[in-house]
Design an enzyme around this catalytic site. Structure first.
Site, PDB file in Angstrom:
ATOM      1  N   GLN A   1     129.891  68.433  87.731  1.00 45.53           N
ATOM      2  CA  GLN A   1     130.824  67.633  88.513  1.00 45.53           C
ATOM      3  C   GLN A   1     131.781  68.581  89.214  1.00 45.53           C
ATOM      4  O   GLN A   1     132.641  69.187  88.584  1.00 45.53           O
ATOM      5  CB  GLN A   1     131.601  66.675  87.600  1.00 45.53           C
ATOM      6  N   GLU A   2     131.581  68.758  90.514  1.00 48.24           N
ATOM      7  CA  GLU A   2     132.391  69.715  91.273  1.00 48.24           C
ATOM      8  C   GLU A   2     133.665  69.068  91.810  1.00 48.24           C
ATOM      9  O   GLU A   2     133.812  67.847  91.820  1.00 48.24           O
ATOM     10  CB  GLU A   2     131.566  70.283  92.429  1.00 48.24           C
TER      11      GLU A   2
ATOM     12  N   GLU B   1     126.432  71.404  81.066  1.00 48.45           N
ATOM     13  CA  GLU B   1     126.346  71.665  79.641  1.00 48.45           C
ATOM     14  C   GLU B   1     127.612  71.239  78.909  1.00 48.45           C
ATOM     15  O   GLU B   1     127.550  70.601  77.857  1.00 48.45           O
ATOM     16  CB  GLU B   1     126.090  73.162  79.374  1.00 48.45           C
TER      17      GLU B   1
ATOM     18  N   CYS C   1     130.173  77.954  79.386  1.00 49.08           N
ATOM     19  CA  CYS C   1     129.304  77.041  78.641  1.00 49.08           C
ATOM     20  C   CYS C   1     128.771  77.703  77.379  1.00 49.08           C
ATOM     21  O   CYS C   1     128.692  77.075  76.323  1.00 49.08           O
ATOM     22  CB  CYS C   1     128.156  76.549  79.523  1.00 49.08           C
TER      23      CYS C   1
END
Length: 160
Positions: free
Chosen positions: A63-64, A75, A115
């Site tokens: 989700q940018e 992740e 992540c």
């Protein structure tokens, strides 16, 4: 002075058909999640699916945000959602797949450093390994048995 060599085993599969049915199903969930990624800036879509010890599968995608540091990777979305929805339930494995809308990604994309650190935290906390499956849009699939394999000198609470 002493030099150390740190190694690990990595399994390479040439196609999804070579995976166990459990791993193939998990990767299919990650592919479905990838299709809903919000990546208008990088055009790099990532999907993740987390298999929990209770058999539940939790998905996430990147989700940018126009303010790049405010976005989240697939992740972490999936792992954090699993931790919020199923607290105390261990993570068995994570499937990760990535693609680009500007080129064909034929190599698996491994988790970024943030992540890796986040997944490592869960692995250390649950005192059992989390297997990782990694795939691009097409091509081979990589599997490692533990996040510690790809983050061998990880930072955890023992240092605090």
């Amino acid at each position: 002075m002493q030099k150390r060599n740190i190694t690990f085993e990595l399994t390479t599969f040439d196609s999804l058909e070579e995976l166990s049915s459990e791993d193939a199903n998990l990767m299919a969930e990650a592919v479905a999640a990838r299709k809903n990624a919000y990546a208008p800036y990088s055009n790099f879509q990532v999907g993740a699916a987390v298999l929990l010890e209770n058999g539940e599968i939790v998905i996430g995608n990147n989700q940018e945000n126009a303010s790049y540091p405010s976005g989240l990777c697939a992740e972490r979305v999936a792992v954090f959602y699993a931790g919020a929805k199923y607290p105390g339930v261990g993570i068995k494995s994570i499937a990760i797949t990535a693609t680009s809308t500007t080129y064909q990604l034929t190599e698996p994309a491994a988790p970024c450093g943030n992540c890796r650190q986040s997944i490592s935290e869960y692995e250390v906390r649950q005192k059992s390994p989390i297997a990782l499956l990694m795939m691009g849009e097409t091509g081979k699939i990589l599997k490692c048995d533990s996040m510690a394999d790809i983050l061998p000198l990880g930072f955890d609470s023992s240092f605090l």
